[in-house]
Scaffold this active site. Structure first.
Site, PDB file in Angstrom:
ATOM      1  N   TYR A  26      40.049  59.927  33.301  1.00 26.15           N
ATOM      2  CA  TYR A  26      39.001  60.353  34.225  1.00 26.15           C
ATOM      3  C   TYR A  26      39.320  61.727  34.827  1.00 26.15           C
ATOM      4  CZ  TYR A  26      38.388  55.335  33.770  1.00 26.15           C
ATOM      5  OH  TYR A  26      38.263  54.059  33.258  1.00 26.15           O
TER       6      TYR A  26
ATOM      7  N   TYR B 255      32.185  46.176  36.207  1.00 24.89           N
ATOM      8  CA  TYR B 255      32.978  47.018  35.323  1.00 24.89           C
ATOM      9  C   TYR B 255      33.823  46.113  34.436  1.00 24.89           C
ATOM     10  CZ  TYR B 255      36.608  50.130  33.588  1.00 24.89           C
ATOM     11  OH  TYR B 255      37.466  50.820  32.769  1.00 24.89           O
TER      12      TYR B 255
ATOM     13  N   LYS C 153      46.221  42.888  32.897  1.00 21.67           N
ATOM     14  CA  LYS C 153      46.823  43.650  33.987  1.00 21.67           C
ATOM     15  C   LYS C 153      48.108  43.023  34.516  1.00 21.67           C
ATOM     16  CE  LYS C 153      42.946  46.427  35.682  1.00 21.67           C
ATOM     17  NZ  LYS C 153      43.481  47.740  35.305  1.00 21.67           N
TER      18      LYS C 153
ATOM     19  N   ASP D 265      35.493  37.563  33.495  1.00 21.49           N
ATOM     20  CA  ASP D 265      36.425  38.690  33.355  1.00 21.49           C
ATOM     21  C   ASP D 265      37.355  38.685  34.560  1.00 21.49           C
ATOM     22  OD1 ASP D 265      37.777  41.072  33.257  1.00 21.49           O
ATOM     23  OD2 ASP D 265      36.009  42.332  32.980  1.00 21.49           O
TER      24      ASP D 265
END
Length: 428
Positions: free
Chosen positions: A19, A147, A277, A248
């Site tokens: 990003y 997201y 993660k 998710d």
């Protein structure tokens, strides 16, 4: 010690950061080492880590148990292909994931990363309906402000307007989007709160393969949370209309929200679940997609007869070994008490930000603290200021937020929160 300016200059010549533009306008801070809850920069400054390296390093850095797990696994094998072979670390990890996730999730497909886990979940759902003789079920239904990752399938179920991927909308499949849940975390879920998504399910049930959402906590897309009752109602609606539910859990699984998984707040089980993660404690990239026996059977009943996916590093022994150690370390620790303590510290420390004129909201859930500003923050200004204040916090858009390691001390939580408030006060 390496020259700081030289390292940054070398980086600017060849590296492209996430990003970020290659113009070099985004501030860059070289790290020399990391231990516990501290990042040490190459200029000697120590920063309290408020990000857990994008929410993964829940045990901090250089944890002796996790270090030893990696060293021990290196003595046997660092990697073997998973096609036609198996090994103890991967099997043990799958057994643990089945044991700690909601029943009846019983099949584990190891993945390389969170985005890949979402891609796998989507492919599972589509191939399931092919196996059940309903190949026309090819669309997904999701909620706005969500997201799910940066790969193409995952991008297609991120918020199409306010998300990060609107530039690619013309390349992506057209899915169905309902509004983000309007009922706050501590509010009851009323019929009106699910009317829109129920209408979409009723009108498109024959073409919807699955609903995908982040359970209770919407992460990168919004840093907001909604009522567990809404998720429970969604499970009921998916059952009523015969649609699969994909959860998710990549961002907040393994305790971040105060429960082990977001689904646990609502007492529900999805048909497919993605985790990642924090699973390896931030040591290595690894994720997993779990599903029920029914989903697995449907996939294998399709004409292909097998699930058509196979990452090169699937089930990597090193990642599996450290994931086993990380999960064991979490479950053997007083993690819930630690998360409650972090939550209380963040709530107290961030509260003064609510009185700042440029702040729209301050909110805390579990070990997540958010200051939402009215206008986007200027990263070229606020990031160096946060570093000068001795903390590593990585804002984006209008969100100045923290997800610190679970081992952080109350004193460091207070310092972290105070730095966030001061940085916002001085820059907004």
């Amino acid at each position: 010690m390496a020259d700081v300016g030289d390292l940054v200059a070398r980086d600017r010549r060849v590296v492209w950061h996430p990003y970020a533009s290659v113009s070099g306008s985004t501030p860059l801070f070289p790290v020399a080492s990391a231990a516990g809850t501290r990042l040490t920069l190459t200029d000697g400054r120590e920063l309290i880590d408020g990000m857990s390296s994008w929410w993964a390093a829940i045990h901090g850095y250089r944890h002796p148990v996790l270090d030893e797990a990696v060293r021990g696994q290196l003595e046997t094998m660092s990697h073997v292909m998973f096609g036609g072979l198996t090994h103890e670390p991967a099997v043990a990890l799958a057994e643990t994931l089945v044991a700690i996730t909601p029943d009846p999730l019983r099949r584990v497909f190891p993945c390389d990363s969170g985005s890949v886990a979402v891609e796998v979940a989507i492919k599972m759902a589509l191939q399931y309906w092919t196996g059940r003789g309903r190949p026309g079920r090819t669309r997904l239904l999701t909620i706005r402000r969500g997201y799910h990752g940066d790969t193409s399938g995952a991008m297609a179920v991120c918020d199409p307007d306010a998300g990060m991927h609107h530039l690619f909308s013309h390349l992506l499949p057209r899915h169905l989007f309902a509004s983000a849940p309007a009922c706050a975390f501590d509010e009851p879920c009323e019929d009106a709160h699910v009317a829109e998504i129920e209408g979409l399910l009723a009108g498109h049930a024959d073409e919807i393969a699955a609903v995908i959402c982040e359970p209770v906590v919407q992460g990168t897309g919004a840093m907001r949370w909604y009522a567990p009752g809404w998720l429970a109602r969604l499970r009921e609606l998916c059952d009523h209309y015969g649609v699969l539910l994909i959860a998710d859990e990549i961002a907040v699984g393994f305790g971040r929200s105060g429960e082990l998984f977001g689904c646990d707040h609502a007492g529900i089980s999805p048909d497919i679940m993605c985790v990642g993660k924090a699973m390896t404690g931030g040591y290595l990239s690894m994720a997993a997609t779990l599903c029920t026996d029914e989903v697995a059977a449907g996939v294998c009943d399709s004409p292909a007869g097998v699930f058509m996916h196979g990452p090169t590093f699937m089930g990597n022994p090193l990642a599996s070994a450290v994931a086993n150690a990380s999960i064991d370390l979490l479950l053997s620790s007083p993690w819930q008490a630690r998360v409650r303590e972090i939550s209380a510290g963040l709530a107290a420390g961030l509260a003064p930000a609510a009185d700042l004129p440029g702040v729209a909201d301050v909110r805390v859930l579990g070990a997540i603290g958010v200051i939402e500003t009215r206008e986007p923050v200027d990263m070229t200004v606020i990031q160096p200021l946060l570093v000068d204040l001795g903390v590593w916090v990585r804002p984006f858009g209008r969100l100045v937020y923290t997800m610190p390691p679970f081992i952080i001390s109350p004193a460091d939580v207070a310092t972290l929160a105070a730095a966030m408030v001061e940085a916002v006060a001085r820059t907004i």
